[in-house]
Scaffold this motif. Structure first.
Motif, PDB file in Angstrom:
ATOM      1  N   ALA A   1       0.601  -1.277   0.160  1.00 59.41           N
ATOM      2  CA  ALA A   1      -0.163  -0.416  -0.058  1.00 59.41           C
ATOM      3  C   ALA A   1       0.987   0.853  -0.259  1.00 59.41           C
ATOM      4  CB  ALA A   1      -0.201  -0.193   1.118  1.00 59.41           C
ATOM      5  N   ALA A   2       1.741   1.106   0.634  1.00 55.77           N
ATOM      6  CA  ALA A   2       2.673   2.604   0.616  1.00 55.77           C
ATOM      7  C   ALA A   2       3.667   2.879  -0.557  1.00 55.77           C
ATOM      8  CB  ALA A   2       4.003   2.352   2.162  1.00 55.77           C
ATOM      9  N   SER A   3       4.175   1.427  -1.254  1.00 57.17           N
ATOM     10  CA  SER A   3       4.516   1.905  -2.229  1.00 57.17           C
ATOM     11  C   SER A   3       3.489   2.865  -3.530  1.00 57.17           C
ATOM     12  CB  SER A   3       5.109   0.400  -3.556  1.00 57.17           C
ATOM     13  OG  SER A   3       3.544  -0.188  -3.692  1.00 57.17           O
ATOM     14  N   TYR A   4       2.374   2.447  -3.224  1.00 61.84           N
ATOM     15  CA  TYR A   4       1.340   4.142  -3.890  1.00 61.84           C
ATOM     16  C   TYR A   4       1.809   5.554  -3.764  1.00 61.84           C
ATOM     17  CZ  TYR A   4      -1.421  -0.365  -5.577  1.00 61.84           C
ATOM     18  OH  TYR A   4      -2.138  -1.341  -6.718  1.00 61.84           O
ATOM     19  N   ALA A   5       2.392   5.319  -2.531  1.00 57.98           N
ATOM     20  CA  ALA A   5       3.181   6.767  -2.053  1.00 57.98           C
ATOM     21  C   ALA A   5       3.869   7.382  -3.374  1.00 57.98           C
ATOM     22  CB  ALA A   5       3.014   7.231   0.145  1.00 57.98           C
ATOM     23  N   ASP A   6       3.906   8.714  -2.987  1.00 63.81           N
ATOM     24  CA  ASP A   6       5.214   9.733  -3.536  1.00 63.81           C
ATOM     25  C   ASP A   6       5.711   9.677  -2.273  1.00 63.81           C
ATOM     26  OD1 ASP A   6       3.726  11.164  -5.975  1.00 63.81           O
ATOM     27  OD2 ASP A   6       2.433  12.007  -4.271  1.00 63.81           O
ATOM     28  N   ARG A   7       5.742   9.374  -0.753  1.00 59.88           N
ATOM     29  CA  ARG A   7       6.771   9.879   0.086  1.00 59.88           C
ATOM     30  C   ARG A   7       6.251   8.927   1.402  1.00 59.88           C
ATOM     31  NH1 ARG A   7       6.835  15.392   3.799  1.00 59.88           N
ATOM     32  NH2 ARG A   7       8.540  15.206   4.896  1.00 59.88           N
ATOM     33  N   VAL A   8       7.551   8.483   1.819  1.00 57.13           N
ATOM     34  CA  VAL A   8       7.218   7.358   2.853  1.00 57.13           C
ATOM     35  C   VAL A   8       7.242   7.907   4.515  1.00 57.13           C
ATOM     36  CG1 VAL A   8       6.721   5.098   4.425  1.00 57.13           C
ATOM     37  CG2 VAL A   8       6.595   5.385   1.707  1.00 57.13           C
ATOM     38  N   ILE A   9       6.734   8.341   5.155  1.00 59.20           N
ATOM     39  CA  ILE A   9       7.637   8.429   6.768  1.00 59.20           C
ATOM     40  C   ILE A   9       7.570   7.572   8.124  1.00 59.20           C
ATOM     41  CG2 ILE A   9       7.539   9.892   8.660  1.00 59.20           C
ATOM     42  CD1 ILE A   9       5.691  12.913   6.687  1.00 59.20           C
ATOM     43  N   PHE A  10       8.263   7.039   8.164  1.00 58.60           N
ATOM     44  CA  PHE A  10       8.602   5.920   9.238  1.00 58.60           C
ATOM     45  C   PHE A  10       8.441   7.229  10.707  1.00 58.60           C
ATOM     46  CE2 PHE A  10      10.477   4.270   5.093  1.00 58.60           C
ATOM     47  CZ  PHE A  10       9.723   3.513   4.821  1.00 58.60           C
ATOM     48  N   LEU A  11       8.058   5.865  11.351  1.00 62.29           N
ATOM     49  CA  LEU A  11       8.319   6.386  13.264  1.00 62.29           C
ATOM     50  C   LEU A  11       8.408   5.006  13.566  1.00 62.29           C
ATOM     51  CD1 LEU A  11       6.185   9.091  12.157  1.00 62.29           C
ATOM     52  CD2 LEU A  11       4.957   9.139  13.954  1.00 62.29           C
ATOM     53  N   ALA A  12       9.333   5.368  14.826  1.00 60.48           N
ATOM     54  CA  ALA A  12       9.649   4.208  15.560  1.00 60.48           C
ATOM     55  C   ALA A  12       9.729   5.083  17.348  1.00 60.48           C
ATOM     56  CB  ALA A  12      11.127   4.048  15.381  1.00 60.48           C
ATOM     57  N   ASP A  13       8.924   4.344  18.064  1.00 61.29           N
ATOM     58  CA  ASP A  13       8.540   4.927  19.630  1.00 61.29           C
ATOM     59  C   ASP A  13       8.371   6.235  19.584  1.00 61.29           C
ATOM     60  OD1 ASP A  13       8.933   4.493  22.699  1.00 61.29           O
ATOM     61  OD2 ASP A  13      11.373   5.644  22.470  1.00 61.29           O
ATOM     62  N   GLY A  14       7.479   7.022  18.681  1.00 63.09           N
ATOM     63  CA  GLY A  14       7.089   8.183  18.125  1.00 63.09           C
ATOM     64  C   GLY A  14       7.750   9.416  17.777  1.00 63.09           C
ATOM     65  N   ARG A  15       8.787   8.939  17.544  1.00 71.10           N
ATOM     66  CA  ARG A  15       9.442  10.109  16.303  1.00 71.10           C
ATOM     67  C   ARG A  15       9.789   9.756  15.129  1.00 71.10           C
ATOM     68  NH1 ARG A  15      12.301   8.688  21.412  1.00 71.10           N
ATOM     69  NH2 ARG A  15      13.169  10.070  22.798  1.00 71.10           N
ATOM     70  N   VAL A  16       9.958  10.923  14.519  1.00 72.76           N
ATOM     71  CA  VAL A  16      10.308  10.790  13.283  1.00 72.76           C
ATOM     72  C   VAL A  16      11.490  10.058  13.028  1.00 72.76           C
ATOM     73  CG1 VAL A  16      10.834  11.688  10.649  1.00 72.76           C
ATOM     74  CG2 VAL A  16       8.181  12.450  12.332  1.00 72.76           C
ATOM     75  N   VAL A  17      12.151   8.554  12.378  1.00 74.37           N
ATOM     76  CA  VAL A  17      13.016   8.439  12.201  1.00 74.37           C
ATOM     77  C   VAL A  17      13.606   8.558  10.564  1.00 74.37           C
ATOM     78  CG1 VAL A  17      13.414   7.368  14.501  1.00 74.37           C
ATOM     79  CG2 VAL A  17      12.139   6.021  12.414  1.00 74.37           C
ATOM     80  N   ASP A  18      12.833   8.021  10.255  1.00 71.65           N
ATOM     81  CA  ASP A  18      13.229   8.057   8.721  1.00 71.65           C
ATOM     82  C   ASP A  18      12.194   8.337   7.463  1.00 71.65           C
ATOM     83  OD1 ASP A  18      15.272   7.654   6.353  1.00 71.65           O
ATOM     84  OD2 ASP A  18      15.095   4.888   7.365  1.00 71.65           O
ATOM     85  N   GLU A  19      12.539   8.647   6.608  1.00 72.38           N
ATOM     86  CA  GLU A  19      11.485   8.755   5.326  1.00 72.38           C
ATOM     87  C   GLU A  19      12.339   8.249   4.143  1.00 72.38           C
ATOM     88  OE1 GLU A  19      11.495  12.558   2.938  1.00 72.38           O
ATOM     89  OE2 GLU A  19      11.222  13.187   5.544  1.00 72.38           O
ATOM     90  N   LEU A  20      10.774   8.173   2.849  1.00 71.91           N
ATOM     91  CA  LEU A  20      11.868   7.351   1.803  1.00 71.91           C
ATOM     92  C   LEU A  20      10.854   8.591   0.601  1.00 71.91           C
ATOM     93  CD1 LEU A  20      12.812   5.197  -0.423  1.00 71.91           C
ATOM     94  CD2 LEU A  20      11.432   3.273   0.695  1.00 71.91           C
ATOM     95  N   ARG A  21      11.117   8.616  -0.062  1.00 79.13           N
ATOM     96  CA  ARG A  21      10.682   9.004  -1.490  1.00 79.13           C
ATOM     97  C   ARG A  21      10.682   8.242  -2.751  1.00 79.13           C
ATOM     98  NH1 ARG A  21       8.381  14.635  -0.787  1.00 79.13           N
ATOM     99  NH2 ARG A  21      10.304  15.613   0.932  1.00 79.13           N
ATOM    100  N   ASP A  22       9.644   8.314  -3.333  1.00 80.31           N
ATOM    101  CA  ASP A  22       9.292   7.162  -4.281  1.00 80.31           C
ATOM    102  C   ASP A  22       9.700   5.967  -4.472  1.00 80.31           C
ATOM    103  OD1 ASP A  22       9.061   9.589  -6.495  1.00 80.31           O
ATOM    104  OD2 ASP A  22      11.443   9.695  -6.758  1.00 80.31           O
ATOM    105  N   PRO A  23       8.901   5.409  -3.133  1.00 79.68           N
ATOM    106  CA  PRO A  23       9.183   3.327  -2.710  1.00 79.68           C
ATOM    107  C   PRO A  23       8.277   3.003  -3.663  1.00 79.68           C
ATOM    108  CG  PRO A  23       7.276   5.017  -1.602  1.00 79.68           C
ATOM    109  CD  PRO A  23       7.798   5.971  -2.372  1.00 79.68           C
ATOM    110  N   SER A  24       9.425   1.671  -3.187  1.00 76.62           N
ATOM    111  CA  SER A  24       8.309   0.214  -3.673  1.00 76.62           C
ATOM    112  C   SER A  24       8.350  -0.312  -2.572  1.00 76.62           C
ATOM    113  CB  SER A  24      10.219  -0.441  -4.555  1.00 76.62           C
ATOM    114  OG  SER A  24      10.852  -0.847  -3.567  1.00 76.62           O
ATOM    115  N   ALA A  25       7.603  -1.277  -2.614  1.00 77.01           N
ATOM    116  CA  ALA A  25       7.202  -2.347  -1.697  1.00 77.01           C
ATOM    117  C   ALA A  25       8.255  -2.859  -0.875  1.00 77.01           C
ATOM    118  CB  ALA A  25       6.356  -3.375  -1.744  1.00 77.01           C
ATOM    119  N   GLU A  26       9.311  -3.326  -1.542  1.00 78.48           N
ATOM    120  CA  GLU A  26      11.079  -3.996  -1.025  1.00 78.48           C
ATOM    121  C   GLU A  26      10.896  -3.343  -0.685  1.00 78.48           C
ATOM    122  OE1 GLU A  26       9.669  -4.074  -4.798  1.00 78.48           O
ATOM    123  OE2 GLU A  26       9.419  -5.801  -5.147  1.00 78.48           O
TER     124      GLU A  26
END
Length: 263
Positions: A213-238
Motif C-alpha cells: 500500500a505504501a508503494s503507491y505513495a510519493d513519500r513514506v514517513i517512518f515513525l519509531a517510539d513516537g519519533r520520525v526516524v526515516d523517510e523514503l521518496r518514490d518507494p517500492s514495496a521492497e
C-alpha cells in the motif's frame, strides 16, 4: 544546484514539535516525542512504523481528531491547536476529508446519499460536474442507488473515498483504508487515491502497515517510539519492507537509551 524548499503555500498540513502524552506518573505514556513534519500539497504521503510507534496518533492530531499535549498543528494556514470545539468541527467539515478502515457508511442511505452526506450536513450544494467526475473515477455510476449491504467491501470503500473527495478538502486522511479489503479491492482503492493526487491535485495522508500500500505513495514517513526516524521518496514495496525491518532495531535502541525530556 540548491534545492527549492517548499513554501507555506505548498504545505497542506504540518506538525511543529508535537508531543502527545497519555496518563501521568508511572502510568504515563508518551505517544509522540517532539514530532515535526511537513506534508506537501498535491502529494500522497504514507505514515508507517511498528505497532505503538505513534503513526495513528500523529494522523489524529494532524486531522484535529485529537489534541496535542505540546506543540502546534496546522491544516493549510489554519492553526488547529487551541481551536474551540465548534471551530474544530468547522475545520474538519470544510478542510479535511476522512477515510477509515471500517467505511463508516450509514446503512439506511444509498451510495449517492452517503457520498453527499457531508455536503448536506454543511448546507452546501454539490458541484454536479465535480460529482460526476468523482463518480466516474471510482467507477460507481451503476451503484449509486444501492445501499451499503448491497455493495462489496471494495465498493463500500470506494463510496467512502468518493465521500471524502466530493467536498474538495485541503487534505484527506486515510487510516488503514485497505485493512478490511482483499488484495484486488485494496488495489482498486489505492489506485483511486493515487489517481486523485495525480489527476486532481488532491493531498492524501495515509496510515498503513502494508508495504505494498505504501508503494503507491510519493513519500513514506517512518515513525519509531513516537519519533520520525526515516523517510523514503518514490518507494517500492521492497524498499519499504527493508526500512521497516531496520525500524525494529531502531525502536529497540530508542526504548533502551532515549531520554524522554520534560513535557
Amino acid at each position: 544546484m540548491t534545492a527549492t524548499l517548499p513554501t507555506a503555500v505548498d504545505i497542506a498540513a504540518r506538525a511543529v514539535d508535537v508531543w502527545k502524552v497519555y496518563g501521568s506518573g508511572e502510568a504515563q505514556v508518551i505517544a509522540l516525542h517532539g514530532v515535526s513534519v511537513e506534508l506537501q500539497r498535491g502529494q500522497f504521503t504514507a505514515i508507517m512504523g511498528p505497532s505503538g510507534s505513534g503513526k495513528s496518533t500523529l494522523m489524529h492530531c494532524l486531522a484535529g481528531l485529537d489534541t496535542v499535549t505540546r506543540g502546534e498543528v496546522y491544516v493549510g494556514d489554519a492553526r488547529v491547536t487551541g481551536l474551540s470545539d465548534r471551530a474544530l468541527t468547522d475545520l474538519r467539515r470544510d478542510k479535511v476529508g476522512f477515510i477509515f478502515q471500517q467505511f463508516n457508511l450509514l446503512p439506511t442511505l444509498t451510495a449517492e446519499e452517503n457520498i453527499l452526506l457531508p455536503l448536506a450536513i454543511a448546507g452546501r450544494k454539490p458541484d454536479r460536474d465535480w460529482f460526476d467526475t468523482v463518480i466516474d473515477t471510482v467507477g460507481l455510476r451503476d451503484r449509486l442507488k444501492h445501499r451499503p449491504t448491497q455493495l462489496s467491501g471494495g465498493q463500500q470503500q470506494r463510496v467512502a473515498c468518493a465521500r471524502a473527495l466530493v467536498a474538495r478538502p485541503e487534505v484527506i486522511f486515510a487510516d488503514e483504508p485497505t485493512g478490511n479489503l482483499d488484495s484486488r479491492s485494496g488495489a482498486e482503492v489505492l489506485s483511486f487515491l493515487r489517481n486523485s493526487v495525480r489527476d486532481f491535485g488532491q493531498t492524501i495522508v495515509m496510515v498503513t502497515h502494508d508495504p505494498n500500500a505504501a508503494s503507491y505513495a510519493d513519500r513514506v514517513i517512518f515513525l519509531a517510539d513516537g519519533r520520525v526516524v526515516d523517510e523514503l521518496r518514490d518507494p517500492s514495496a521492497e524498499a519499504v519492507l527493508d526500512r521497516l525491518k531496520r525500524l525494529d532495531v531502531t525502536a529497540a535502541q530508542l526504548a533502551d537509551g532515549a531520554v524522554d525530556g520534560a513535557v
